[in-house]
Design a protein around this motif. Structure first.
Motif, short mmCIF file in Angstrom:
data_model
loop_
_atom_site.label_atom_id
_atom_site.label_comp_id
_atom_site.label_asym_id
_atom_site.label_seq_id
_atom_site.Cartn_x
_atom_site.Cartn_y
_atom_site.Cartn_z
N ASP A 55 0.82 -1.21 0.00
CA ASP A 55 0.00 0.00 0.00
C ASP A 55 0.86 1.27 0.00
OD1 ASP A 55 -2.20 -1.70 0.21
OD2 ASP A 55 -2.20 -1.59 2.39
N SER A 56 0.41 2.27 -0.76
CA SER A 56 1.14 3.54 -0.78
C SER A 56 0.61 4.52 0.26
CB SER A 56 1.07 4.18 -2.17
OG SER A 56 -0.27 4.46 -2.50
N SER A 57 -0.60 4.24 0.76
CA SER A 57 -1.16 5.12 1.80
C SER A 57 -1.72 4.27 2.93
CB SER A 57 -2.24 6.02 1.23
OG SER A 57 -3.32 5.24 0.75
N TYR A 58 -1.74 4.84 4.12
CA TYR A 58 -2.25 4.12 5.29
C TYR A 58 -2.91 5.11 6.24
CZ TYR A 58 -2.39 1.07 9.39
OH TYR A 58 -2.81 0.32 10.47
N THR A 59 -4.07 4.70 6.74
CA THR A 59 -4.76 5.48 7.77
C THR A 59 -4.58 4.77 9.10
OG1 THR A 59 -6.40 6.32 6.19
CG2 THR A 59 -6.99 6.40 8.53
N ILE A 60 -3.96 5.45 10.04
CA ILE A 60 -3.78 4.88 11.38
C ILE A 60 -5.17 4.70 11.98
CG2 ILE A 60 -2.84 5.29 13.68
CD1 ILE A 60 -0.61 6.93 12.27
N PRO A 61 -5.49 3.51 12.50
CA PRO A 61 -6.84 3.30 13.03
C PRO A 61 -7.18 4.24 14.19
CG PRO A 61 -5.70 1.21 12.76
CD PRO A 61 -4.68 2.30 12.57
N ALA A 62 -8.43 4.68 14.21
CA ALA A 62 -8.91 5.48 15.34
C ALA A 62 -8.79 4.63 16.60
CB ALA A 62 -10.36 5.88 15.11
N GLY A 63 -8.46 5.23 17.69
CA GLY A 63 -8.32 4.50 18.94
C GLY A 63 -6.90 4.07 19.24
N VAL A 64 -5.98 4.22 18.28
CA VAL A 64 -4.58 3.91 18.55
C VAL A 64 -4.04 4.97 19.50
CG1 VAL A 64 -2.26 3.85 17.54
CG2 VAL A 64 -4.11 2.60 16.45
N GLY A 65 -3.46 4.52 20.61
CA GLY A 65 -2.96 5.44 21.63
C GLY A 65 -1.50 5.77 21.48
N ARG A 66 -0.78 4.99 20.66
CA ARG A 66 0.64 5.27 20.48
C ARG A 66 1.12 4.57 19.22
NH1 ARG A 66 5.23 3.60 24.83
NH2 ARG A 66 6.47 2.52 23.30
N VAL A 67 1.93 5.27 18.45
CA VAL A 67 2.62 4.66 17.31
C VAL A 67 4.05 4.43 17.79
CG1 VAL A 67 3.40 4.94 14.93
CG2 VAL A 67 1.14 5.79 15.62
N ASN A 68 4.42 3.18 17.88
CA ASN A 68 5.67 2.76 18.50
C ASN A 68 6.90 3.19 17.72
OD1 ASN A 68 6.28 1.36 20.91
ND2 ASN A 68 7.07 -0.38 19.75
N LYS A 69 8.03 3.21 18.41
CA LYS A 69 9.33 3.47 17.80
C LYS A 69 9.54 2.46 16.66
CE LYS A 69 14.08 2.65 19.31
NZ LYS A 69 14.26 1.31 18.84
N ASP A 70 9.96 2.94 15.51
CA ASP A 70 10.25 2.11 14.33
C ASP A 70 9.04 1.35 13.79
OD1 ASP A 70 12.93 2.91 14.19
OD2 ASP A 70 13.56 1.34 15.57
N ALA A 71 7.84 1.78 14.13
CA ALA A 71 6.63 1.09 13.65
C ALA A 71 6.58 1.07 12.12
CB ALA A 71 5.38 1.76 14.20
N PHE A 72 7.03 2.13 11.48
CA PHE A 72 7.02 2.23 10.01
C PHE A 72 8.45 2.24 9.45
CE2 PHE A 72 2.95 3.90 11.36
CZ PHE A 72 2.06 3.37 10.43
N PHE A 73 9.37 1.61 10.17
CA PHE A 73 10.78 1.60 9.77
C PHE A 73 10.95 1.04 8.35
CE2 PHE A 73 14.89 -0.59 9.46
CZ PHE A 73 15.75 0.44 9.78
N ASN A 74 11.61 1.79 7.48
CA ASN A 74 11.94 1.38 6.11
C ASN A 74 10.74 0.97 5.27
OD1 ASN A 74 14.61 1.97 6.29
ND2 ASN A 74 15.32 -0.13 6.33
N CYS A 75 9.60 1.58 5.50
CA CYS A 75 8.40 1.28 4.71
C CYS A 75 8.45 2.15 3.45
CB CYS A 75 7.14 1.53 5.52
SG CYS A 75 6.99 0.38 6.90
N THR A 76 9.22 1.70 2.47
CA THR A 76 9.52 2.53 1.30
C THR A 76 8.40 2.57 0.26
OG1 THR A 76 10.74 0.68 0.35
CG2 THR A 76 12.01 2.31 1.58
N ASN A 77 7.33 1.82 0.45
CA ASN A 77 6.19 1.92 -0.45
C ASN A 77 5.22 3.02 -0.01
OD1 ASN A 77 6.96 -0.17 -2.20
ND2 ASN A 77 6.17 -1.69 -0.77
N LEU A 78 5.31 3.41 1.27
CA LEU A 78 4.38 4.40 1.82
C LEU A 78 4.71 5.81 1.35
CD1 LEU A 78 3.75 3.50 5.56
CD2 LEU A 78 2.07 3.64 3.74
N THR A 79 3.69 6.49 0.85
CA THR A 79 3.87 7.90 0.47
C THR A 79 2.99 8.82 1.29
OG1 THR A 79 2.22 7.73 -1.28
CG2 THR A 79 4.51 7.30 -1.91
N SER A 80 1.92 8.28 1.89
CA SER A 80 0.95 9.13 2.59
C SER A 80 0.45 8.45 3.87
CB SER A 80 -0.23 9.41 1.66
OG SER A 80 -1.23 10.13 2.32
N ILE A 81 0.39 9.23 4.95
CA ILE A 81 -0.14 8.76 6.23
C ILE A 81 -1.29 9.67 6.62
CG2 ILE A 81 0.32 8.56 8.72
CD1 ILE A 81 1.63 6.32 7.24
#
Length: 194
Positions: A55-81
């Motif tokens: 996926d090139s885009s991702y929506t962080i789910p509602a209700g997430v209380g924290r995005v962890n360290k390195d959660a998206f580490f080296n996700c080179t397909n992602l262009t939009s959050i």
């Protein structure tokens, strides 16, 4: 499952977690989450987004209380959050480390924690610059009124050539409640910065 358990797995496309009532881990759409309980507060943490997920885009789910360290580490397909209205938790400074094609952050109207302007992520009242997308190039003027540049906010923005920092960015507080105006490693890896 400890931090960095799936770091540098460049072919990992999906994480599947067999659901059990006893586990505090879960997976949705190939992304790993953990439910953390501290005192009376229970929150969901986004632990790992697979590096090779298409996926090139991702929506962080509602209700997430924290995005962890390195959660998206080296996700080179992602262009939009996209950060939805119900995601009001902390995004760790290293959450998007190595996501070199990230061009924009979008924040849903009504979010009480974050705000995006010209694809740059700020806190809701625009006093902290949280993250600057890696792919943006050229000059950038930080808006007046920003007091804090978050740790690693511009990390690896190699296309960034010139930054204007307003006088509103300054360190505040005492030794017990000190807030640095410029976070650690804020411009590390900005190889094009002149």
């Amino acid at each position: 499952i400890f931090d960095d358990a799936f770091q540098s797995c460049p072919n990992l496309e999906e994480i599947i977690f067999a659901p059990t009532s006893a586990s505090d881990y879960s997976a949705k759409d190939g992304v790993l989450f953990k439910t953390e309980t501290a005192s009376t507060v229970t929150e969901k943490w986004l632990i790992k987004y697979p590096e090779a997920k298409k996926d090139s885009s991702y929506t962080i789910p509602a209700g997430v209380g924290r995005v962890n360290k390195d959660a998206f580490f080296n996700c080179t397909n992602l262009t939009s959050i996209t950060i939805p209205m119900g995601m009001n938790g902390k995004i760790e400074p290293d959450a998007f480390s190595g996501s070199t094609k990230l061009t924009e952050f979008k924040v849903a109207d009504g979010n009480k924690t974050y705000f995006a302007e010209n694809s740059v992520l700020f806190n809701a009242n625009k006093t902290t610059l949280v993250l600057y997308p890696n792919v943006k190039v050229g000059d950038y003027t930080i808006p007046d009124g920003v007091k804090t540049i978050e740790t690693k906010a511009f990390q690896n923005c190699s296309g960034l050539t010139h930054v204007t920092i307003p006088a509103s960015v300054k360190s505040e507080g005492t030794s017990s409640s000190y807030v640095p105006g410029l976070g650690y490693y804020a411009f590390s890896g900005c190889t094009g910065l002149t």
